[in-house]
Design a protein around this motif. Structure first.
Motif, short mmCIF file in Angstrom:
data_model
loop_
_atom_site.label_atom_id
_atom_site.label_comp_id
_atom_site.label_asym_id
_atom_site.label_seq_id
_atom_site.Cartn_x
_atom_site.Cartn_y
_atom_site.Cartn_z
N ALA A 83 49.93 47.46 56.32
CA ALA A 83 49.10 47.13 57.50
C ALA A 83 48.47 45.75 57.35
O ALA A 83 48.42 44.97 58.31
CB ALA A 83 48.03 48.19 57.69
N THR A 84 48.00 45.44 56.13
CA THR A 84 47.42 44.12 55.89
C THR A 84 48.45 43.02 56.08
O THR A 84 48.17 41.99 56.69
CB THR A 84 46.84 44.05 54.46
OG1 THR A 84 45.88 45.10 54.32
CG2 THR A 84 46.18 42.72 54.20
N GLY A 85 49.64 43.24 55.56
CA GLY A 85 50.70 42.25 55.73
C GLY A 85 51.08 42.04 57.18
O GLY A 85 51.26 40.90 57.62
N VAL A 86 51.18 43.12 57.95
CA VAL A 86 51.51 43.00 59.37
C VAL A 86 50.40 42.28 60.12
O VAL A 86 50.67 41.41 60.96
CB VAL A 86 51.78 44.39 59.98
CG1 VAL A 86 51.84 44.33 61.49
CG2 VAL A 86 53.07 44.97 59.42
N CYS A 87 49.15 42.60 59.80
CA CYS A 87 48.02 41.93 60.48
C CYS A 87 47.99 40.44 60.15
O CYS A 87 47.78 39.60 61.04
CB CYS A 87 46.71 42.58 60.08
SG CYS A 87 46.48 44.21 60.81
N LEU A 88 48.21 40.09 58.88
CA LEU A 88 48.22 38.67 58.51
C LEU A 88 49.39 37.93 59.16
O LEU A 88 49.24 36.79 59.61
CB LEU A 88 48.27 38.52 56.99
CG LEU A 88 46.99 38.84 56.25
CD1 LEU A 88 47.23 38.80 54.74
CD2 LEU A 88 45.88 37.88 56.64
N TRP A 89 50.55 38.58 59.23
CA TRP A 89 51.69 37.94 59.89
C TRP A 89 51.40 37.72 61.37
O TRP A 89 51.68 36.63 61.90
CB TRP A 89 52.94 38.82 59.73
CG TRP A 89 54.08 38.29 60.53
CD1 TRP A 89 54.93 37.30 60.18
CD2 TRP A 89 54.46 38.69 61.85
NE1 TRP A 89 55.83 37.07 61.19
CE2 TRP A 89 55.56 37.91 62.23
CE3 TRP A 89 53.98 39.64 62.74
CZ2 TRP A 89 56.17 38.05 63.46
CZ3 TRP A 89 54.60 39.78 63.96
CH2 TRP A 89 55.68 38.99 64.31
N ALA A 90 50.84 38.73 62.03
CA ALA A 90 50.54 38.59 63.46
C ALA A 90 49.48 37.52 63.69
O ALA A 90 49.58 36.74 64.64
CB ALA A 90 50.07 39.93 64.02
N TRP A 91 48.47 37.48 62.84
CA TRP A 91 47.42 36.46 62.96
C TRP A 91 48.02 35.07 62.80
O TRP A 91 47.73 34.16 63.59
CB TRP A 91 46.36 36.72 61.92
CG TRP A 91 45.16 35.84 61.99
CD1 TRP A 91 44.77 35.03 63.01
CD2 TRP A 91 44.17 35.69 60.98
NE1 TRP A 91 43.61 34.39 62.70
CE2 TRP A 91 43.21 34.77 61.47
CE3 TRP A 91 43.99 36.25 59.72
CZ2 TRP A 91 42.10 34.40 60.72
CZ3 TRP A 91 42.88 35.88 58.98
CH2 TRP A 91 41.95 34.96 59.49
N ARG A 92 48.88 34.89 61.81
CA ARG A 92 49.51 33.58 61.60
C ARG A 92 50.44 33.21 62.74
O ARG A 92 50.54 32.05 63.13
CB ARG A 92 50.27 33.60 60.28
CG ARG A 92 50.86 32.27 59.94
CD ARG A 92 51.54 32.30 58.61
NE ARG A 92 52.08 30.99 58.30
CZ ARG A 92 53.09 30.79 57.49
NH1 ARG A 92 53.64 31.80 56.86
NH2 ARG A 92 53.53 29.59 57.27
N ARG A 93 51.10 34.19 63.30
CA ARG A 93 52.07 33.95 64.37
C ARG A 93 51.39 33.61 65.69
O ARG A 93 51.83 32.71 66.41
CB ARG A 93 52.93 35.21 64.53
CG ARG A 93 53.83 35.23 65.74
CD ARG A 93 55.10 34.45 65.48
NE ARG A 93 56.11 34.71 66.48
CZ ARG A 93 56.22 34.03 67.61
NH1 ARG A 93 55.36 33.08 67.89
NH2 ARG A 93 57.17 34.30 68.46
N PHE A 94 50.30 34.31 66.04
CA PHE A 94 49.71 34.17 67.36
C PHE A 94 48.44 33.32 67.39
O PHE A 94 48.01 32.91 68.47
CB PHE A 94 49.40 35.57 67.93
CG PHE A 94 50.64 36.37 68.17
CD1 PHE A 94 51.57 35.99 69.12
CD2 PHE A 94 50.91 37.49 67.40
CE1 PHE A 94 52.72 36.71 69.32
CE2 PHE A 94 52.06 38.22 67.59
CZ PHE A 94 52.98 37.83 68.55
N ALA A 95 47.84 33.02 66.26
CA ALA A 95 46.66 32.16 66.21
C ALA A 95 46.72 31.28 64.97
O ALA A 95 45.94 31.44 64.03
CB ALA A 95 45.39 33.01 66.21
N PRO A 96 47.66 30.34 64.93
CA PRO A 96 47.87 29.57 63.71
C PRO A 96 46.68 28.68 63.30
O PRO A 96 46.46 28.46 62.12
CB PRO A 96 49.10 28.73 64.02
CG PRO A 96 49.20 28.69 65.48
CD PRO A 96 48.59 29.95 65.98
#
Length: 76
Positions: free
Chosen positions: A14-27
């Motif tokens: 879950a942490t990895g998915v959240c960090l990936w989404a954060w990096r992808r959508f709010a760089p």
């Protein structure tokens, strides 16, 4: 023990998915909060070796030996 590993694996995923989404959508915010501090620590940790390899660093000298023009100082 198996329950703990299941919870730990789920939390890690879950942490990895959240960090990936954060990096992808709010760089920009990701860079300011996560990216820049990590990069700053990496540069600070490797600066001595890099500066030494490039010839940018000098051996530290005592203050009184580094002041030119004073009689008796550094004349030895």
């Amino acid at each position: 023990m198996r329950d703990f590993l299941l919870w730990a694996g789920t939390a890690l995923l879950a942490t990895g998915v959240c960090l990936w989404a954060w990096r992808r959508f709010a760089p920009v915010s990701f860079w300011l909060v996560i990216g820049f501090p990590v990069k700053a620590v990496m540069v600070y940790g490797t600066w001595r070796a890099v500066a030494s390899g490039c010839g940018l660093s000098k051996r530290r000298r005592r203050w009184r030996w580094s002041v030119p023009g004073f009689p008796g100082w550094g004349a030895e």
